[in-house]
Design a protein around this motif. Structure first.
Motif, PDB file in Angstrom:
ATOM      1  N   LEU B 714      -3.214 -20.437   1.108  1.00 34.62           N
ATOM      2  CA  LEU B 714      -3.859 -19.896   2.307  1.00 34.62           C
ATOM      3  C   LEU B 714      -2.953 -18.927   3.040  1.00 34.62           C
ATOM      4  CD1 LEU B 714      -5.659 -23.067   3.679  1.00 34.62           C
ATOM      5  CD2 LEU B 714      -6.742 -20.962   2.933  1.00 34.62           C
ATOM      6  N   LYS B 715      -1.651 -19.106   2.851  1.00 35.22           N
ATOM      7  CA  LYS B 715      -0.702 -18.174   3.473  1.00 35.22           C
ATOM      8  C   LYS B 715      -0.490 -16.965   2.569  1.00 35.22           C
ATOM      9  CE  LYS B 715       2.742 -20.566   5.286  1.00 35.22           C
ATOM     10  NZ  LYS B 715       4.107 -21.087   5.473  1.00 35.22           N
ATOM     11  N   LEU B 716      -0.478 -17.196   1.274  1.00 35.58           N
ATOM     12  CA  LEU B 716      -0.121 -16.130   0.336  1.00 35.58           C
ATOM     13  C   LEU B 716      -1.254 -15.141   0.139  1.00 35.58           C
ATOM     14  CD1 LEU B 716       1.791 -15.024  -1.929  1.00 35.58           C
ATOM     15  CD2 LEU B 716       0.604 -16.566  -3.500  1.00 35.58           C
ATOM     16  N   LEU B 717      -2.458 -15.649  -0.076  1.00 35.16           N
ATOM     17  CA  LEU B 717      -3.550 -14.754  -0.478  1.00 35.16           C
ATOM     18  C   LEU B 717      -3.924 -13.748   0.604  1.00 35.16           C
ATOM     19  CD1 LEU B 717      -5.684 -17.286  -2.543  1.00 35.16           C
ATOM     20  CD2 LEU B 717      -4.183 -15.480  -3.361  1.00 35.16           C
ATOM     21  N   PRO B 718      -3.994 -14.127   1.883  1.00 37.87           N
ATOM     22  CA  PRO B 718      -4.230 -13.067   2.873  1.00 37.87           C
ATOM     23  C   PRO B 718      -3.124 -12.028   2.892  1.00 37.87           C
ATOM     24  CG  PRO B 718      -4.666 -15.215   3.833  1.00 37.87           C
ATOM     25  CD  PRO B 718      -4.052 -15.456   2.488  1.00 37.87           C
ATOM     26  N   ALA B 719      -1.902 -12.431   2.504  1.00 40.60           N
ATOM     27  CA  ALA B 719      -0.797 -11.468   2.507  1.00 40.60           C
ATOM     28  C   ALA B 719      -0.946 -10.428   1.403  1.00 40.60           C
ATOM     29  CB  ALA B 719       0.539 -12.204   2.353  1.00 40.60           C
ATOM     30  N   VAL B 720      -1.768 -10.698   0.376  1.00 39.16           N
ATOM     31  CA  VAL B 720      -1.955  -9.715  -0.695  1.00 39.16           C
ATOM     32  C   VAL B 720      -3.244  -8.924  -0.487  1.00 39.16           C
ATOM     33  CG1 VAL B 720      -0.616 -11.032  -2.351  1.00 39.16           C
ATOM     34  CG2 VAL B 720      -3.086 -11.346  -2.255  1.00 39.16           C
ATOM     35  N   GLY B 721      -3.847  -9.065   0.667  1.00 43.66           N
ATOM     36  CA  GLY B 721      -4.978  -8.206   0.987  1.00 43.66           C
ATOM     37  C   GLY B 721      -6.311  -8.908   1.054  1.00 43.66           C
ATOM     38  N   PRO B 735     -13.767 -13.202  -2.556  1.00 45.38           N
ATOM     39  CA  PRO B 735     -12.875 -12.041  -2.511  1.00 45.38           C
ATOM     40  C   PRO B 735     -11.895 -11.989  -3.672  1.00 45.38           C
ATOM     41  CG  PRO B 735     -13.016 -13.083  -0.356  1.00 45.38           C
ATOM     42  CD  PRO B 735     -13.724 -13.965  -1.303  1.00 45.38           C
ATOM     43  N   ALA B 736     -11.418 -13.167  -4.092  1.00 43.29           N
ATOM     44  CA  ALA B 736     -10.484 -13.173  -5.224  1.00 43.29           C
ATOM     45  C   ALA B 736     -11.179 -12.708  -6.493  1.00 43.29           C
ATOM     46  CB  ALA B 736      -9.910 -14.576  -5.420  1.00 43.29           C
ATOM     47  N   ASP B 782       1.751 -15.244 -10.998  1.00 39.48           N
ATOM     48  CA  ASP B 782       1.941 -14.261 -12.074  1.00 39.48           C
ATOM     49  C   ASP B 782       0.974 -13.098 -11.922  1.00 39.48           C
ATOM     50  OD1 ASP B 782       2.582 -16.831 -14.582  1.00 39.48           O
ATOM     51  OD2 ASP B 782       3.908 -15.763 -13.187  1.00 39.48           O
ATOM     52  N   GLN B 783      -0.235 -13.400 -11.532  1.00 37.14           N
ATOM     53  CA  GLN B 783      -1.229 -12.348 -11.364  1.00 37.14           C
ATOM     54  C   GLN B 783      -0.813 -11.396 -10.245  1.00 37.14           C
ATOM     55  OE1 GLN B 783      -3.635 -11.428 -13.102  1.00 37.14           O
ATOM     56  NE2 GLN B 783      -4.897 -10.164 -11.776  1.00 37.14           N
ATOM     57  N   ILE B 784      -0.299 -11.975  -9.188  1.00 31.72           N
ATOM     58  CA  ILE B 784       0.158 -11.129  -8.076  1.00 31.72           C
ATOM     59  C   ILE B 784       1.310 -10.249  -8.537  1.00 31.72           C
ATOM     60  CG2 ILE B 784       1.356 -11.221  -5.850  1.00 31.72           C
ATOM     61  CD1 ILE B 784      -0.355 -13.679  -5.205  1.00 31.72           C
ATOM     62  N   ASP B 785       2.200 -10.835  -9.322  1.00 27.37           N
ATOM     63  CA  ASP B 785       3.330 -10.061  -9.844  1.00 27.37           C
ATOM     64  C   ASP B 785       2.865  -8.885 -10.686  1.00 27.37           C
ATOM     65  OD1 ASP B 785       6.333 -12.019 -10.585  1.00 27.37           O
ATOM     66  OD2 ASP B 785       5.883 -10.482  -9.084  1.00 27.37           O
ATOM     67  N   ARG B 786       1.784  -9.107 -11.408  1.00 25.12           N
ATOM     68  CA  ARG B 786       1.316  -8.050 -12.327  1.00 25.12           C
ATOM     69  C   ARG B 786       0.571  -6.960 -11.596  1.00 25.12           C
ATOM     70  NH1 ARG B 786       0.259 -12.388 -15.943  1.00 25.12           N
ATOM     71  NH2 ARG B 786      -1.812 -12.633 -15.044  1.00 25.12           N
ATOM     72  N   THR B 787      -0.172  -7.341 -10.577  1.00 25.88           N
ATOM     73  CA  THR B 787      -1.116  -6.386  -9.999  1.00 25.88           C
ATOM     74  C   THR B 787      -0.642  -5.718  -8.707  1.00 25.88           C
ATOM     75  OG1 THR B 787      -2.210  -8.201  -8.834  1.00 25.88           O
ATOM     76  CG2 THR B 787      -3.109  -7.567 -10.984  1.00 25.88           C
ATOM     77  N   PHE B 794       8.007  -6.473  -2.995  1.00 28.90           N
ATOM     78  CA  PHE B 794       9.271  -6.586  -2.264  1.00 28.90           C
ATOM     79  C   PHE B 794       9.045  -7.281  -0.934  1.00 28.90           C
ATOM     80  CE2 PHE B 794      13.515  -5.558  -1.089  1.00 28.90           C
ATOM     81  CZ  PHE B 794      13.481  -5.303   0.265  1.00 28.90           C
ATOM     82  N   VAL B 795       8.002  -6.860  -0.235  1.00 31.58           N
ATOM     83  CA  VAL B 795       7.721  -7.462   1.082  1.00 31.58           C
ATOM     84  C   VAL B 795       7.404  -8.950   0.924  1.00 31.58           C
ATOM     85  CG1 VAL B 795       6.078  -7.472   2.995  1.00 31.58           C
ATOM     86  CG2 VAL B 795       6.988  -5.311   2.151  1.00 31.58           C
ATOM     87  N   LEU B 796       6.602  -9.269  -0.079  1.00 34.48           N
ATOM     88  CA  LEU B 796       6.217 -10.668  -0.266  1.00 34.48           C
ATOM     89  C   LEU B 796       7.414 -11.542  -0.637  1.00 34.48           C
ATOM     90  CD1 LEU B 796       2.885 -10.242  -2.252  1.00 34.48           C
ATOM     91  CD2 LEU B 796       3.120 -11.090   0.070  1.00 34.48           C
ATOM     92  N   ARG B 797       8.279 -10.970  -1.471  1.00 42.76           N
ATOM     93  CA  ARG B 797       9.413 -11.771  -1.948  1.00 42.76           C
ATOM     94  C   ARG B 797      10.534 -11.844  -0.928  1.00 42.76           C
ATOM     95  NH1 ARG B 797      10.664 -12.861  -7.412  1.00 42.76           N
ATOM     96  NH2 ARG B 797       9.033 -12.272  -8.845  1.00 42.76           N
ATOM     97  N   TRP B 798      10.897 -10.713  -0.383  1.00 44.21           N
ATOM     98  CA  TRP B 798      12.154 -10.637   0.352  1.00 44.21           C
ATOM     99  C   TRP B 798      11.997 -10.573   1.863  1.00 44.21           C
ATOM    100  CZ3 TRP B 798      16.220 -11.869  -2.338  1.00 44.21           C
ATOM    101  CH2 TRP B 798      16.172 -11.670  -3.720  1.00 44.21           C
ATOM    102  N   VAL B 799      10.841 -10.163   2.319  1.00 46.58           N
ATOM    103  CA  VAL B 799      10.656 -10.115   3.766  1.00 46.58           C
ATOM    104  C   VAL B 799       9.916 -11.376   4.227  1.00 46.58           C
ATOM    105  CG1 VAL B 799       9.637  -8.854   5.684  1.00 46.58           C
ATOM    106  CG2 VAL B 799      10.637  -7.604   3.758  1.00 46.58           C
ATOM    107  N   LYS B 800       8.773 -11.625   3.541  1.00 52.17           N
ATOM    108  CA  LYS B 800       8.007 -12.804   3.953  1.00 52.17           C
ATOM    109  C   LYS B 800       8.424 -14.052   3.179  1.00 52.17           C
ATOM    110  CE  LYS B 800       4.026 -10.116   5.354  1.00 52.17           C
ATOM    111  NZ  LYS B 800       2.597  -9.868   5.227  1.00 52.17           N
ATOM    112  N   CYS B 801       9.182 -13.817   2.063  1.00 53.76           N
ATOM    113  CA  CYS B 801       9.710 -14.948   1.278  1.00 53.76           C
ATOM    114  C   CYS B 801       8.610 -15.925   0.888  1.00 53.76           C
ATOM    115  CB  CYS B 801      10.782 -15.712   2.068  1.00 53.76           C
ATOM    116  SG  CYS B 801      12.181 -14.699   2.516  1.00 53.76           S
ATOM    117  N   LEU B 802       7.521 -15.359   0.411  1.00 52.41           N
ATOM    118  CA  LEU B 802       6.390 -16.201   0.053  1.00 52.41           C
ATOM    119  C   LEU B 802       6.508 -16.736  -1.362  1.00 52.41           C
ATOM    120  CD1 LEU B 802       3.426 -14.388   1.782  1.00 52.41           C
ATOM    121  CD2 LEU B 802       4.287 -16.665   2.225  1.00 52.41           C
ATOM    122  N   TYR B 803       7.225 -16.008  -2.202  1.00 51.48           N
ATOM    123  CA  TYR B 803       7.453 -16.558  -3.536  1.00 51.48           C
ATOM    124  C   TYR B 803       8.682 -15.924  -4.143  1.00 51.48           C
ATOM    125  CZ  TYR B 803       5.632 -12.317  -5.784  1.00 51.48           C
ATOM    126  OH  TYR B 803       5.457 -11.025  -6.205  1.00 51.48           O
TER     127      TYR B 803
END
Lengths: 383, 803
Positions: B714-721, B735-736, B782-787, B794-803
């Motif tokens: 619920l935290k991650l998916l809104p962060a990817v749009g 939406p997914a 993995d899907q997020i990593d690919r797409t 970078f933002v997801l990994r290093w700023v928001k540290c979501l994964y």
């Protein structure tokens, strides 16, 4: 983690050391005046605590497994600020006996009010009582607190879910008995009473044709027979905890769902019936249920689970002897109710969480069901 | 009205109290925070701003005062106050977006770096000045010789340089105070207060200012705020203004009450000073003496008589035993009621002097040994070993004879310290055992030393010349610091001692002075171990004359004052006597026990060119140690010739420190260090968040684990749009599916089923279901990593540290 209250001894020790080994007159004066600050803070909090009012509100009915909003409104009518008002909130499911307590704290400036949004959630149905237990007004330092007389209370009934329950023909026969009252909404099979006159439709019986009106209107008209309302079926909700045992809360939830599902199935068949429940100290409450609204209005009382069921003292025993009911269903938890010996019209449905034993074979008068498998056990109820 | 007290308050046994029911997991009551942070009103912002200002001024002012930094405090305060106002009144406005906040933070950081860059020379000097001041403080506290780095600007520019260097730190401090207040972080404020309290007894921190008071008030308000934030929605600043108002009113009322009681300042200061002194005394006793009853007065003339135990104080082993004074405590400065050490800050100003002296092998503690060596009288072959074991004497002092040639025990004579009056007694409870090389008996006597010196001083050898050069430098320090005399005492001494000497110019002859002092004291006073203490009221000399009796400490104090009156540098000393009686029948190598009764106090004076020599004025004590009164060194009494003029002016700051390149490197490395620290914290934050998430997925309860996984999605998916599902994962399935394909919609649907079963069903999830949920989460990652684009990843990994 260290309690923040330990901060004060640390703070005091630090100030004392600074005063002993430092040279600030102002700091030393602060230390000397500290008891005065404590007293002033306590006095302000005490005066403010006398002008606090509380109000709890929540929705009356709520679905199961979903958060229901509630609100705690606090008002400070005094000219003094209140650093912290600590409300120990208690949430109690009066049906299952489950409890949850939580501390809610608010701060209030003078002449102000605050609303705290709460969310109540329950996995089981029942009457949920939200109340404020101890309410105390703490001083600025969090050391001394004063009781606040104001209390708040709100009741929400979490409705049970229902499952499909198939009733067999034994019930349907009830509708063929004569009655003084007829259902104005539905047609039946009692030809002695006319429900309504309408045009002939394919499938209608020929003997229903109203020949007189047919000639008059030059169109086939039939008379629909009425449906007698029979109130001779009693559904007893005895969801109290039996004395000396502690069934799992899921048992109460399952029993409530079974009872409500049975009532709904009866309504679906057009069978008006009476719902009764124990009120604890008072007489048994009874209510006629003709439609789903009547059933819904009965649930807050039926799901309140007042008191404890002591075998031999149930008022239900009188109901089992009441002649006006031709059929009685009693839903209970833990230990089954005991109808009179030889009574063939009463069927007890008892929910238990103990493992199934040899005595649990369903019979005409006693049906055991388990909180994990009751939809399957009761889905095809043979009564 | 019933009061309730906190849990730690002792209460009686509880009666028939019911056990507290445990919270059921099937029923929940939560406090729902507001969906979006409300815009704070003016009282809210004002309350937080007020507390932030108090914290900022308290911390900043205390820091500047502690280290005596020459900075434009008003300018730095203005910068901080502006930052606080912007933080509390401007940033919370809804028109200020997150991007604007990040831009502002970046701009401040860049501005600070640019400020340093454009004023590089001055800012670098500001760093050097700050470092020098900080080192000066610790040098003074621990009597250490610390290097001072070279400053390349004029002293008139120190203020500007330090201000330029410290402005970014003031800004940072103000923002940190704002964050502390907004989030009710009481821990840093408590830490600061504890630090100040710990430093206080060390006499490092100067608490005589309003800044410490502000810090204490602010920390008190901050703790109140933190306590009020417990147990629910945290309080904002609204309550602070009225709370502060009530407290201020109470303080004002209390202050007026105190003032009305008359002279509160003197009473308060007197009470706490006595309290502080008592605490220090107790700590000293426990630390160095191991018992509450102290031994020697250590300069405290208010103590009546001598209270000594019956134990032996010292155990000494001599190679060649002879009577001697063992010097322990040295009182350098007369306070009017007793003797204390010289002001540490004043001594710290002589760091360069002692640095040079020590570099050249000159230590005041072993001056007689150096002289003996320079005279050609002493070498290692003539060394006389002496071992001292402290049995019951105070271990804050090392008891050493005057004829000290060398200190064999390490750590007692430290080249990096300015403790010139005595040897250092290291460790928490002091030094208990030590070994010396001492001069032979014939050189230990004052007359012999002076005589030998007089013979060679006019035609000094190379070694003696070198010694005299260093001695001249030290003598300058001695005359500047050991000739002070209160006027009240000077007036009392004039009738008996006649014309006073002028320190550094003329002084009475040593023999004449000592004879006169000895005869005056013994005619006016009688020695008594039960003499009353002197509390500092009036003149010591007058009081003793009136009482006509004095104990050892008072005798010695009077002698020191009289010597100083004569223009001769003198000090007050306490220690032990090794008398002829103690040495009766003692053979070389035997152990000598010095009883506690041999504790005494005496004066010591500085003989120009020779060093410190003892002067015991208590009748009979001189004979006991056979020091005697030296014969006349020159014909007649009267004034001696003035001491030889200094060959050169007092040395300037040692130019030997090559610190400029180091300062430059440090200056440019400082931002790098800050950056490295920030990077470390950033990585630590990511590590902590990721490991916390993994721990939540690995809990034993499979239902809880799946609920945690769902919360993460619920935290991650809104962060990817994907649109905000308002807490319902079911709303994300469509939406997914649109974003990634129907297969992902189905996967999310399956996840929803598992979540609902975990959250709402009374059944436990099976192991397979849990594994399935974990696999779904991994596949989604993995899907997020690919797409996702690189920037998003970078933002997801290093700023928001979501994964």
């Amino acid at each position: 983690m260290i309690s923040p209250l330990w901060l004060w001894p640390i703070w005091l020790a630090s100030i004392l050391l600074l005063c002993l080994f430092g040279g600030s007159t102002a700091l030393r004066a602060l230390l000397v005046l500290l008891p005065l600050l404590l007293a002033a803070s306590a006095a302000v909090s005490c005066l403010a605590s006398r002008r606090i009012s509380l109000r709890l509100s929540s929705r009356e009915l709520a679905p199961k497994r979903r958060g229901v909003s509630a609100e705690l409104s606090v008002k400070n009518d005094s000219p003094f600020p209140l650093m912290q008002l600590r409300c120990h909130m208690t949430l109690e499911n009066r049906l299952t006996g489950e409890q949850f307590t939580r501390l809610v704290a608010v701060s209030l400036p003078p002449f102000s009010s605050r609303q705290v949004s709460l969310s109540i959630g329950s996995r089981h149905c029942g009457q949920i009582l939200l109340s404020t237990g101890r309410v105390r007004a703490a001083d600025f330092f969090g050391l001394i607190s004063f009781p606040v007389a104001a209390k708040g209370r709100a009741i929400t009934t979490v409705l049970p879910n229902t499952f499909p329950l198939r009733l067999l023909t034994g019930f349907l026969n009830l509708s063929l008995e004569e009655s003084e009252e007829y259902d104005p909404a539905r047609a039946g099979e009692d030809v002695s009473e006319v429900h309504q006159i309408r045009e002939y439709r394919e499938g209608d019986a020929l003997r229903q044709i109203h020949w007189k009106l047919t000639t008059k209107y030059d169109n086939l008209m039939i008379r629909e027979p009425g449906r007698p309302i029979k109130r001779s079926l009693l559904l007893l909700f005895d969801l109290r905890r039996p004395a000396g045992s502690s069934p799992h809360p899921a048992c109460f939830d399952a029993a409530a769902e079974a009872a409500v599902s049975l009532s709904q199935a009866l309504l679906d068949e057009g069978i008006v019936h009476t719902v009764a429940w124990e009120t604890g100290d008072g007489p048994i409450e009874r209510r006629t249920v003709q439609n789903i609204d009547d059933l819904t209005m009965s649930l807050p009382g039926a799901l309140s689970g007042h008191g404890e069921r002591i075998p031999g003292t149930e008022q239900a025993g009188e109901l089992f002897l009441a002649p006006e009911y031709s059929r009685i269903f009693a839903v209970c938890v833990g230990r089954p109710l005991s109808p009179p010996p030889g009574d063939r019209r009463t069927t007890v449905l008892c929910c238990t969480d103990r493992p199934k034993g040899e005595d649990d074979t369903p019979s005409d008068t006693l049906i055991w069901f388990h909180p994990k498998t009751y939809p399957d056990e009761l889905g095809n109820l043979i009564v | 009205m019933k009061l309730s007290f906190p849990a730690w308050f002792p209460r009686g046994p509880r009666g028939n109290s019911q056990p507290k029911p445990q919270n059921s997991r099937s029923i929940q009551l939560k406090v729902v925070p507001p969906k979006s942070a409300p815009v704070p009103g003016l009282p809210d912002a004002a309350g937080c701003a007020l507390l932030s200002v108090l914290l900022f001024l308290g911390c900043g002012g205390s820091f500047l005062r502690l280290f005596a930094l020459p900075a434009a405090g008003a300018l730095m305060a203005a910068v901080g106050l502006a930052a606080i106002a912007a933080f509390h009144f401007v940033l919370p406005l809804p028109q200020i977006t997150k991007k604007m906040k990040y831009a502002a933070a970046g701009g401040l950081g860049a501005g600070s770096v640019l400020l340093w860059a454009f004023t590089a020379e001055r800012s670098r000097n500001g760093l050097v000045i700050a470092v020098n001041q900080i080192q000066q403080l610790f040098a003074a506290e621990f009597s250490r010789i610390e290097p001072r780095y070279i400053v390349t600007v004029e002293p008139e520019e120190f203020l500007v340089c330090t201000t330029l260097f410290l402005i970014p730190f003031a800004l940072l401090l103000s923002l940190f105070c704002c964050v502390m207040v907004r989030r009710a972080l009481w821990q840093p404020a408590a830490l600061l207060l504890v630090l100040a309290a710990v430093l206080g007894p060390l006499e490092v921190i100067d608490t005589g200012g309003v800044w410490t008071l502000l810090l204490c008030l602010a920390s008190m308000l901050l703790v109140c705020r933190a306590l009020s934030a417990r147990g629910g929605a945290p309080d904002r600043g609204v309550i602070l203004l009225p709370a502060a108002g009530v407290m201020a009113f109470a303080l004002l009322a209390g202050s007026l009450l105190l003032v009305s009681l008359g002279s509160p300042q003197e009473k308060l200061d007197g009470f706490f000073s006595r309290g502080g002194g008592a605490v220090r005394s107790v700590i000293h006793s426990l630390r160095y003496e191991g018992e509450m009853l102290p031994g020697l007065p250590e300069g405290d003339l208010s103590r009546p008589g001598d209270r000594l135990s019956m134990k032996d104080a010292l155990e000494i082993t001599f190679e060649a035993p002879y009577p001697m004074h063992l010097r322990g405590y040295v009182g350098q400065r007369f306070t009017g009621s007793g003797w204390e050490a010289l002001d540490r800050n004043a001594v710290a100003g002589y760091n360069s002097l002692f640095y040079r002296l020590h570099q050249n092998g000159f230590y005041p503690q072993t001056q007689l040994g150096s002289l003996a060596e320079a005279l050609g009288y002493y070498d290692e072959g003539r060394a006389n070993r002496m071992t001292v074991k402290n049995i019951s004497a105070c271990r804050s002092a090392v008891y050493a004879p005057y004829g000290l040639a060398d200190v064999k025990t390490g750590g007692l004579l430290d080249a990096d310290r300015t403790t010139e009056a005595l040897l250092r007694s290291p460790g928490w409870s002091g030094q208990a055992e030590y070994e010396f090389s001492i001069l032979p008996e014939d050189f230990s006597k004052a007359d012999a030393v002076v005589s030998l010196f007089d013979q060679q001083k006019d035609a000094p050898s190379a070694a003696l010349s070198k010694y005299l050069t260093e001695e001249a430098r030290y003598r300058h320090f001695v005359y500047e610091n050991y000739t002070g005399l209160p006027d009240i005492e000077r007036e009392q001494l004039a009738p008996d001692l006649g014309e006073a000497g002028v320190p550094g110019q003329t002084h009475r002859g040593y023999t004449d002075a000592k004879s006169t002092i000895f005869s005056v004291l013994n005619s006016k006073l009688g020695f008594s171990t039960r003499a009353k203490g002197f509390d500092g009221e009036g003149s010591l000399i007058q009081t003793l004359y009136e009482r006509q009796s004095a104990n050892a400490a008072q005798y010695a104090s009077a002698a020191v004052l009289m010597l100083r009156y004569c223009g001769i540098p003198a000090r007050y000393v306490e220690g032990y006597l090794v008398t002829s009686v103690d040495l009766e029948g003692v053979e070389p190598g035997d152990v000598v026990y010095v009883p506690s009764g041999n504790a005494s106090a005496w004066a010591e004076y500085y003989h120009d060119g020779v060093g410190w020599l003892p002067f015991d004025v208590i009748p009979g004590y001189q004979q006991a140690v056979s020091s005697g009164i030296p014969p006349e060194a020159s014909a007649g009494g009267g004034q001696d010739e003035p001491p030889p003029p200094d060959e050169e002016d007092p040395p300037a700051d040692p130019p030997a420190e090559q610190a400029n390149p180091l300062a430059a490197v440090l200056f440019w490395l400082l931002p790098l260090w800050v950056l490295l620290l920030a990077l470390f914290l950033w990585l630590a934050r990511r590590y902590w968040l990721i490991s916390r998430r993994e721990r939540s997925f690995a809990v034993e309860d499979p239902n809880q684990a799946v609920c945690n996984m769902t919360a993460f999605l619920l935290k991650l998916l809104p962060a990817v749009g994907l649109p905000d599902p308002a807490g319902s994962i079911r709303k994300l399935t469509a939406p997914a599916g649109e974003k990634w394909g129907a297969q992902w919609g189905d996967s999310l649907g399956r996840m929803t089923e598992l979540f609902e079963k975990a959250a709402f069903s009374p059944h436990w999830l099976t192991g397979e279901e849990r594994t399935e949920a974990e696999a779904l989460v991994d596949d989604l990652l993995d899907q997020i990593d690919r797409t996702e684009s690189k920037k998003n990843r970078f933002v997801l990994r290093w700023v928001k540290c979501l994964y």
